[in-house]
Design an enzyme around this catalytic site. Structure first.
Site, PDB file in Angstrom:
ATOM      1  N   GLN B 190       0.832  -1.222   0.000  1.00 32.04           N
ATOM      2  CA  GLN B 190       0.000   0.000   0.000  1.00 32.04           C
ATOM      3  C   GLN B 190       0.861   1.264   0.000  1.00 32.04           C
ATOM      4  O   GLN B 190       0.494   2.265  -0.634  1.00 32.04           O
ATOM      5  CB  GLN B 190      -1.013  -0.022   1.154  1.00 32.04           C
ATOM      6  N   SER B 236      20.088 -11.817  -1.061  1.00 35.01           N
ATOM      7  CA  SER B 236      21.459 -11.367  -1.254  1.00 35.01           C
ATOM      8  C   SER B 236      22.434 -12.536  -1.404  1.00 35.01           C
ATOM      9  O   SER B 236      22.139 -13.650  -0.976  1.00 35.01           O
ATOM     10  CB  SER B 236      21.770 -10.599   0.029  1.00 35.01           C
ATOM     11  N   GLN B 258      27.252 -12.242   4.882  1.00 36.66           N
ATOM     12  CA  GLN B 258      26.141 -12.356   3.953  1.00 36.66           C
ATOM     13  C   GLN B 258      25.031 -13.216   4.543  1.00 36.66           C
ATOM     14  O   GLN B 258      23.850 -12.872   4.481  1.00 36.66           O
ATOM     15  CB  GLN B 258      26.623 -12.961   2.631  1.00 36.66           C
ATOM     16  N   HIS B 261      22.175 -11.890   6.906  1.00 38.52           N
ATOM     17  CA  HIS B 261      21.130 -10.989   6.404  1.00 38.52           C
ATOM     18  C   HIS B 261      19.752 -11.633   6.374  1.00 38.52           C
ATOM     19  O   HIS B 261      18.745 -10.983   6.625  1.00 38.52           O
ATOM     20  CB  HIS B 261      21.439 -10.551   4.961  1.00 38.52           C
ATOM     21  N   GLU B 327      25.964 -11.017  -6.670  1.00 37.92           N
ATOM     22  CA  GLU B 327      25.815  -9.629  -6.237  1.00 37.92           C
ATOM     23  C   GLU B 327      27.164  -9.081  -5.738  1.00 37.92           C
ATOM     24  O   GLU B 327      27.578  -7.996  -6.127  1.00 37.92           O
ATOM     25  CB  GLU B 327      24.780  -9.605  -5.102  1.00 37.92           C
ATOM     26  N   HIS B 328      27.818  -9.842  -4.858  1.00 42.80           N
ATOM     27  CA  HIS B 328      29.120  -9.438  -4.308  1.00 42.80           C
ATOM     28  C   HIS B 328      30.161 -10.499  -4.630  1.00 42.80           C
ATOM     29  O   HIS B 328      29.906 -11.684  -4.428  1.00 42.80           O
ATOM     30  CB  HIS B 328      29.069  -9.336  -2.783  1.00 42.80           C
ATOM     31  N   ASP B 361      29.177  -2.099   2.178  1.00 41.76           N
ATOM     32  CA  ASP B 361      27.813  -1.902   2.667  1.00 41.76           C
ATOM     33  C   ASP B 361      27.630  -0.530   3.292  1.00 41.76           C
ATOM     34  O   ASP B 361      26.520  -0.004   3.339  1.00 41.76           O
ATOM     35  CB  ASP B 361      27.467  -2.956   3.732  1.00 41.76           C
ATOM     36  N   HIS B 420       4.538  10.127 -43.097  1.00 39.53           N
ATOM     37  CA  HIS B 420       5.942  10.322 -42.724  1.00 39.53           C
ATOM     38  C   HIS B 420       6.708  10.887 -43.919  1.00 39.53           C
ATOM     39  O   HIS B 420       7.454  11.861 -43.800  1.00 39.53           O
ATOM     40  CB  HIS B 420       6.587   8.991 -42.317  1.00 39.53           C
TER      41      HIS B 420
END
Lengths: 429, 429
Positions: B190, B236, B258, B261, B327-328, B361, B420
């Site tokens: 929302q 991640s 990692q 997380h 990602e890393h 980070d 055109h």
């Protein structure tokens, strides 16, 4: 066509209605597309065979899954000489403009002794949707394929429907010219799904671009995240800002050049002279009647055409243009720069009386794949960046870590991430 | 945890399974989110009031819809001094790195006399989702808000859930530091819908970024095209490429940083020494047991952790890394450049033994919002470009149109677009 005057008492409300009117299909194609994507993901080639037989009325195993690069080359060689020169000029100018978009890598050591940088790389493989039938435009193939190749994409695969097995030789010629690597005879949502998921026959790609009908657009939207896509595309639009010192026939042709694309296309004229507006409207009626695209152009203009008469172009037009955030904006005045400087949201801007939008569609150089449906508020035209991605990198030595590491430790602790803190603390000892 | 050796006969199959394993939620949140978006679009504030009472257990009219900028400033002033300095350093370094990303406009006249260019502009307004509860990270707010402000976004609105009405002072402090303009106490799908569609109380924005749970991620996905979004985010991951000359405790902490997380996070170690791998595993068990995040880290490592033992790091690791497109990526060797040069797909790379991922980070400067779930194949970390868009422009005079116009006419005719062609032909006469 609607006529508005900025002095009308209900102008604000009527203009807001035009801004908020989404000319996009309300049909619920989402479930149909979802089912097709799932079928291709699970059944692979079998689903492509079935769906091609159903929608395009040919058997892939008979007609051939692929169109060979040899056939593409032959189509190019067989082109009428003037047409080939026109296509060559377009390709050359598109290539030159997009080469100027190639991003620059970064790599430096800052005052804290931290090496920081970013490396841009092309994606390994890109897929390009090319519509069949009326909308199979060779220019569109060039506009999508050339940026991918300039970016350095090694594998560029085209999917295109060939209804009843028929192929469009112009599209093949453009594929040859642009250096496309594979051409597959599958279309629709199933063609997009094949590119995204891969099948036994068609290898998956990383990014999918290219125009298509509502099913193709919805397939791309649903696959965003599985692959990269350019942008959700809707019906095309043009906003022409013109004073009364223009030839009304020119302006009428410009408005029609958008309208003839699609019954849902939208052409809007903003001018400061009601009499000029009336002359343009008359000219448009006359010109339209003679076009082979009369039916489409008429429907678009009748349903979505708008003329807005303002008191002062330079003062009022930019704000209206920013609200509309149109795909194409023509500024046909002596000092287009005065208005352009105030325009924040537009896909592409065509400056002055001798820059009809159609030159941008074909030969100017910048991409003609542009954000539609007010998306120029946040989106850009297609570029080499759509086929590339950036990897950032960081390198610290002991001294640099001693300088900035303690702050990382403090923040990790307060965020409740002790292993983050520990990975730095251990190295600080 | 899975242990693979590149010499195992079934290595290719097992590695492929790891690459293709999508750790993302299978729960069908799509319909729930679709319903919430529709409610907010139609009912506006009323829907926000109801859904906030239901999910966050507070009454917006009592607790207040907004958190004032004064409260944000007070939260910043009330920070512990060392923590404030750490946050300041992070903000300053993030700002400096992202200022280096600002794109350069183009404007030139080519040899055909055609003026071509591109202008970059910030979007008018951006929205930033900030999770409540455990995942309310001030660092994350900085990483999203600062690039928007560097881009030049004038209005930056945060939405964040405040369960039971409670707010996180660290997030408010970061909002002050980053220059956020509005903070709204609404969360979930929302909150995202309110930013995209706008309500009577909350004005709509053009781009929405920021992390969130599966509902938030799905809301952003469904709203892509209505607004710009950064990227579909998943759990991640980190890939650590390390030889046996590393301190095993350091590498264990990196893998855990990692894992802590999220139970769905993934930590992968590639090394060329099976004995070293075993020592790292033992060190990880010991370190993990002491962490306050033990439960989450343990679950992630047990379910998704991977150790891959290869024969030759420089020869084998890059190809595996490119398949994983993590990602890393940490490269903990004496000559990290040798491996980095071969890496094509990664969100961010951490070079050398003194660059734990955690510095990235918080304080290194590059963005920590990075592509997950193999999306580094086609996507980039968050940047100022996510808050900007490019308008191309074209200007021809009579002479330039005479040079390139005829090619546009030829192509327009062959594409069946006579208006055109006419818009150019009329100006060529």
């Amino acid at each position: 066509m609607q006529l508005l005057r900025s002095t009308d008492p209900d102008f604000a409300a009527r203009f807001a209605r035009i801004v908020n009117d989404r000319r996009e299909s309300d049909a619920d194609v989402s479930r149909v597309v979802g089912d097709i994507l799932a079928r291709v993901r699970i059944e692979g080639d079998g689903a492509l065979r079935d769906l091609t037989a159903r929608f395009d009325k040919h058997d892939l195993d008979n007609s051939g899954w692929q169109i060979s690069l040899k056939d593409c080359k032959a189509a190019y060689k067989a082109l009428d000489k003037d047409l080939r020169k026109a296509l060559d000029l377009a390709a050359e100018r598109i290539r030159a403009y997009h080469e100027g978009q190639l991003p620059v890598d970064r790599d430096h050591v800052d005052e804290a002794g931290v090496r920081l940088g970013a490396k841009w790389r092309a994606v390994d493989a890109a897929g390009l949707y090319v519509p069949g039938g009326r909308a199979a435009y060779p220019s569109s193939l060039l506009m999508n394929a050339i940026p991918a190749k300039v970016a350095g994409v090694e594998r560029l695969a085209v999917v295109t429907p060939t209804p009843l097995g028929e192929v469009n030789p112009l599209v093949l010629a453009a594929a040859h010219l642009a250096g496309v690597d594979e051409v597959w005879r599958v279309g629709g949502a199933q063609g997009v799904a094949a590119l995204a998921y891969g099948t036994a026959t068609i290898k998956p790609v990383d990014v999918i671009t290219g125009p298509g009908n509502a099913f193709v657009a919805e397939a791309k939207r649903q696959l965003f995240g599985v692959v990269g896509i350019d942008m959700v595309a809707g019906p095309s639009e043009i906003l022409v800002i013109a004073d009364n010192r223009n030839d009304p026939d020119w302006i009428a042709a410009d408005l029609l050049s958008q309208a003839e694309h699609d019954p849902s296309a939208q052409s809007i004229l903003i001018t400061d002279d009601a009499a000029f507006a009336a002359v343009v409207e008359d000219a448009l009626d006359v010109t339209c009647a003679d076009l082979s695209t009369n039916r489409v152009a008429r429907e678009s203009w009748d349903d979505f055409g708008v003329i807005i008469v303002v008191q002062d172009l330079a003062k009022e037009a930019p704000a209206l243009a920013n609200r509309l955030a149109a795909e194409h904006v023509e500024i046909a005045t002596d000092d287009p720069e005065a208005i352009f400087a105030q325009i924040r949201h537009a896909g592409s801007v065509f400056l002055g009386r001798h820059t009809p939008e159609a030159v941008g569609d074909y030969v100017a150089g910048p991409n003609h794949v542009l954000p539609t449906g007010r998306r120029a508020r946040f989106a850009s035209g297609l570029s080499v960046l759509d086929f590339m991605k950036r990897t950032s990198f960081i390198q610290l030595d002991e001294a640099a870590l001693a300088r900035i590491g303690p702050a990382a430790v403090a923040l990790a602790h307060v965020e409740g991430l002790p292993a983050h803190a520990k990975s730095v603390e251990l190295r600080l000892k």
